[in-house]
Each structure stands twice: as C-alpha cells, then as structure tokens.
Design a protein around this motif. Structure first.
Motif, PDB file in Angstrom:
ATOM      1  N   THR A 161       0.833  -1.201   0.000  1.00 36.43           N
ATOM      2  CA  THR A 161       0.000   0.000   0.000  1.00 36.43           C
ATOM      3  C   THR A 161       0.865   1.248   0.000  1.00 36.43           C
ATOM      4  O   THR A 161       0.593   2.209  -0.728  1.00 36.43           O
ATOM      5  N   TRP A 162       1.931   1.245   0.807  1.00 35.99           N
ATOM      6  CA  TRP A 162       2.850   2.387   0.805  1.00 35.99           C
ATOM      7  C   TRP A 162       3.518   2.548  -0.558  1.00 35.99           C
ATOM      8  O   TRP A 162       3.688   3.659  -1.053  1.00 35.99           O
ATOM      9  N   TRP A 180       1.064   4.058  -2.922  1.00 38.06           N
ATOM     10  CA  TRP A 180       0.861   5.475  -2.587  1.00 38.06           C
ATOM     11  C   TRP A 180       2.020   6.318  -3.106  1.00 38.06           C
ATOM     12  O   TRP A 180       1.820   7.378  -3.682  1.00 38.06           O
ATOM     13  N   LEU A 199       3.272   1.081  10.311  1.00 40.58           N
ATOM     14  CA  LEU A 199       3.107   1.459   8.903  1.00 40.58           C
ATOM     15  C   LEU A 199       1.672   1.907   8.622  1.00 40.58           C
ATOM     16  O   LEU A 199       1.449   2.881   7.895  1.00 40.58           O
ATOM     17  N   SER A 247       1.000   5.377  10.317  1.00 39.18           N
ATOM     18  CA  SER A 247       1.633   6.471   9.569  1.00 39.18           C
ATOM     19  C   SER A 247       0.928   6.688   8.238  1.00 39.18           C
ATOM     20  O   SER A 247       0.735   7.832   7.804  1.00 39.18           O
ATOM     21  N   GLY A 248       0.518   5.622   7.567  1.00 35.13           N
ATOM     22  CA  GLY A 248      -0.211   5.759   6.316  1.00 35.13           C
ATOM     23  C   GLY A 248      -1.566   6.408   6.501  1.00 35.13           C
ATOM     24  O   GLY A 248      -1.972   7.272   5.715  1.00 35.13           O
ATOM     25  N   TRP A 295      -5.194   1.242   4.670  1.00 31.39           N
ATOM     26  CA  TRP A 295      -4.422   1.579   5.867  1.00 31.39           C
ATOM     27  C   TRP A 295      -5.286   1.475   7.119  1.00 31.39           C
ATOM     28  O   TRP A 295      -4.835   0.963   8.138  1.00 31.39           O
TER      29      TRP A 295
END
Length: 137
Positions: A35-36, A39, A106, A109-110, A67
């Motif tokens: 996902t990160w 993004w 994670l 933060s996301g 997220w």
C-alpha cells in the motif's frame, strides 16, 4: 496425569496461535508495504496534475481504506502472538507479534498521511471529491 494433558493442550493451542500470528502478521506487513509503494508511485503524479479523474480519486480512497483496515488486522496478529507466548518464548509467536507491531506502525503512519494530505490545498481527500475541472488559480 491430568497436568500433563492440560500442558499438552496449552502447548498445542499456543502453537496454533503462534502460526496464526505469524501468518496474519506476514500478510498484514506485506499489504502495508504494498500500500505504501502504491501510494508513493501514484501520489506524486496526482499532486502535480491539474485535473484529477474520478478513477484516481477512488484509487486513493481505496489506499486510505486499506491503511485503516490494517489496524485491526495488526491488533489481531499481536493478540494472537501474545496469547501464544511471544513474551516468554522465541519463535513464531514473537516473529508474528513483531510483524504485527511493524504493520501497525506502517498503517498508523499511512492513515495519518492519508488524512492530512491535501489535494490542491483544499483539504483532506475524504472531504474533497470533485471530478470536474478545476477553475482558474
């Protein structure tokens, strides 16, 4: 004799919870990293674009939802790992709990980045969904 059977049952349940924690933690960690990555690949192009399509906006909303969905997944993996004895014994439970904590960091933060990032300085993406063309700046 009853004590041996109770200890064996507890060990079997702990082993199963440890494997569940490891599996859920690894899957959650993989999804959080993916996902990160999505993004970071998509987001710079969106910020510099003058016109946002509805497909792009929907994609960003799905990433944000992922997220937020990863938060309970990481908590579940952490609870399974702790119940399996992650604090007392090294092994699958400790690895699963560690992956769950990293996944939670994670995901948090996301989710924070998703909720605070603005589109063209208008507001967070959850508050702005305009598929039309932007006006003069």
């Amino acid at each position: 004799m009853g004590e041996i059977e109770a200890e064996e049952t507890t060990t079997r349940a702990g082993r199963g919870l440890a494997i569940a924690s490891l599996a859920i933690g690894a899957a959650g960690f993989t999804l959080a990293v993916a996902t990160w990555a999505a993004w970071l690949i998509v987001r710079p192009g969106i910020v510099s674009a003058w016109m946002l399509s509805w497909v792009t906006q929907a994609f960003i909303l799905v990433l944000g939802a992922l997220w937020f969905a990863l938060l309970p997944i990481s908590v579940l993996a952490l609870v399974f790992g702790i119940c399996a004895g992650a604090r007392t014994r090294p092994g699958s439970a400790r690895i699963g709990a560690t992956l769950a904590v990293i996944t939670a960091l994670l995901a948090l933060s996301g989710a924070a980045v998703f909720a605070t990032t603005s589109w063209h300085r208008i507001g967070p993406p959850i508050a702005y969904f305009d598929p039309g063309t932007p006006g003069p700046r």
